[in-house]
Design an enzyme around this catalytic site. Sequence first.
Site, short mmCIF file in Angstrom:
data_model
loop_
_atom_site.label_atom_id
_atom_site.label_comp_id
_atom_site.label_asym_id
_atom_site.label_seq_id
_atom_site.Cartn_x
_atom_site.Cartn_y
_atom_site.Cartn_z
CG ASP A 98 -0.12 -5.61 -8.58
OD1 ASP A 98 0.80 -5.57 -7.74
OD2 ASP A 98 -1.32 -5.63 -8.28
CG HIS A 130 -2.06 -1.05 1.01
ND1 HIS A 130 -3.19 -0.86 0.26
CD2 HIS A 130 -2.13 -2.33 1.46
CE1 HIS A 130 -3.92 -1.96 0.26
NE2 HIS A 130 -3.29 -2.88 0.99
#
Length: 391
Positions: free
Chosen positions: A170, A33
Amino acid sequence: MEKLLGAIFEEIYKSYPEVISSAPGRINIIGEHTDYNQGYVLPAAINLRNYLFLSKRNDKKVCLWAENFKTKDMFSLQKICFSEQNKWINYVKGVFWALEEEGFDLQGINGLIWGDIPLEAGLSSSAALEVIIVYGLNTLFKLGLAPLRMVEIARKAENDFVGVKCGLMDQFISVFGQKNKALFLDCESLQHELISLNLEKAGLQILVFESGVRRELAFSEYNKRRLESFRALELLKKYGIKSYKQAYLGVLEEKKDEMDEVLLKRARHVISENWRVKKAVEAIKKDDFRLLGELIFQSHESLRDDYEVSCPELDLLYDTAQEFTGCFGARLTGAGFGGSGIALVKREKTGAFREKLLKEAEKRGFVQPGFYEVEVEEGACAYFLNKEGKE
Ligand code: GLA
């Protein structure tokens, strides 16, 4: 597997595939995060991948065979609409849409997709899906896109078409990953460094623990955490802090009476996690895996208590790991709210550790977890095929 998939393509479309692309899933070693907070991350690509076999069509149709589900799907490039019934196809549509937004006028394709990245397990199967599409199209239509641009297109598909406001991690690792290397990425400047991960030499194995918990809350809670951390930074700006990377924990301590408690916790996670990533990079460079493990444990504690994205099943991984000699560190990986965790375990102890986790999960009445002993692998690639195979 490639031969078999090629044969299935031929049977379905009565022609040979022209191009094959593939892209890996990922684990995130540490730095959770932090990507959408312009911070540091340290992911690695793994040996679970998505594949796309494709060839050109002379019209504007995209025909897809999903070998995992044994289903066929079709949509037209003349009107790309979000699909309510078929969620996975939106990642494909999103990439075509993003390329059109960039000014490319594409022809249709016939495609076959297959992958062994477990779905909704927090191992980035969706980013790998976006990446095989953009890589496959780039090669097939000779679009001349550089890797970083493909990362951005894949992310645009997910942010603006699928509607998940994820960061860049990602897609970035799926493209830039390398065998036996972790990727240290500054999500603000996009400067990155590949760092040798000498796990085998140290007798260590990365074990993925798939909790089996469906991540129903993931989308809404993810977007909520994102907004909370943005709001916390806005408050910190009043005290002269320009970014999380610049911030230090002392300022939170000083201002704790002036800040909302939830926002304070979110900020504490992001600030401390950035620090842990930098420490983890130093540890890996010195092959100090004990220290890396400690930092991994601390990351889980912070995600559990301050960012509040863990769940009992992932906490069980952490608790069991804390007591298991031979496990250096464990934590949730990816967004959290279910999905997967990772553990750094002595190779000869992985079997015993898995058994212990299975027993503990059963005792608590949890879904039976899945395990993957993953290796760190290469990022995405695409190439033309001839009838005999690779060109
Ligand atoms: C998901 C997102 C990433 C990142 C992680 C949390 O995997 O796709 O961009 O924010 O969660 O670190």
